[in-house]
Design an enzyme around this catalytic site. Structure first.
Site, short mmCIF file in Angstrom:
data_model
loop_
_atom_site.label_atom_id
_atom_site.label_comp_id
_atom_site.label_asym_id
_atom_site.label_seq_id
_atom_site.Cartn_x
_atom_site.Cartn_y
_atom_site.Cartn_z
CB ILE A 67 -0.94 0.01 1.23
CG1 ILE A 67 -1.87 1.22 1.24
CG2 ILE A 67 -0.18 -0.07 2.55
CD1 ILE A 67 -2.96 1.16 2.36
CB SER A 68 1.25 4.17 -2.21
OG SER A 68 1.27 3.48 -3.43
CD GLN A 69 6.21 7.71 2.35
OE1 GLN A 69 6.98 7.17 1.56
NE2 GLN A 69 6.52 8.77 3.04
#
Ligand code: SAH
Length: 219
Positions: A67-69
């Site tokens: 999950i992207s930052q």
């Protein structure tokens, strides 16, 4: 995966702090900040990550993906400059967090994931059923979604080794694509605008590090 289902005051407080941090880091679009204040990010992670879900970090979501930052999500969403009711195509559904942030901003979202397991998780997940403005597809993002083209906006959330020509074709005139470009460890965030004449205008932004955009589907 065992997901948390409660959005407690504690979570809401941590979310508020995260959004203040994003604002300090340069995210100034209130619509982006409001959407991220609304979406319970910890729902998108296994409950094992409950303590850290509101740290500004990427986390594993299975199948070697992340999950992207939060900063990356906010940055890409701000660059995309969406308006309500726009048709938006996302490449790389992953956890569906970015998809839900965009849906909260009122767009009609089409999102493609090449990992069958991640795709299955999403369409089975009850929480996502309230978002009737999101359509989930299992497929290869390099091919786009020609049946629903053209799109006002296209967002790529994996490292693209080159600008996918089919996606440029599926971008409407005046449309914008946000794409982390580069085959190595580091990608340059780019925004490509397709002018009414068909000419492409390119802008270059900060460097980021994404998981690779890969060809074909994975069973
Ligand atoms: N937007 C996601 C980020 C996930 S990481 C989120 O909010 O969680 C990037 C995702 O892109 C991974 O799930 C990966 O499987 C997917 N991906 C990589 N190449 C792809 C392709 N060609 N088509 C569709 N999805 C792809």
């Amino acid at each position: 995966m065992s997901r948390p289902t409660e959005d407690t005051y504690r979570h809401q407080g941590l979310r508020k702090k995260l959004v203040q941090h994003l604002h300090k880091k340069g995210i100034t679009d209130d619509r982006v900040l409001d959407a991220m204040l609304t979406v319970p990010r910890h729902f998108f992670l296994d409950s094992a990550f409950d303590e850290v879900a509101y740290e500004d970090r990427a986390f594993p979501i299975g199948e070697g993906q992340t999950i992207s930052q939060p900063y990356t999500v906010a940055y890409q969403t701000q660059l995309l400059e969406t308006e309500p009711y726009m048709k938006v195509l996302e490449i790389g559904t992953g956890s569906a967090y970015q998809a839900v942030v965009l849906a909260e901003m009122g767009v009609q979202l089409f999102t493609i994931e090449r990992q069958k397991k991640l795709f299955d998780e999403n369409w089975k997940w009850n929480f996502l059923k309230q978002y009737s403005s999101i359509s989930f597809f299992y497929g290869d993002g390099f091919e786009g979604q020609p049946d629903y083209a053209p799109f006002d906006r296209i967002l790529i959330t994996a490292a693209a080794p080159f600008i996918p020509q089919k996606l440029i074709e599926q971008l409407s005139k005046g449309g914008k694509m946000v794409i982390p470009l580069g085959a190595g460890d580091v990608q340059q965030m780019m925004r490509i605008t397709k002018l009414d004449t068909g000419v492409l205008q390119e802008e270059v932004f900060e460097n980021f590090s994404f998981v690779p955009m890969l060809k074909g589907k994975n069973e």
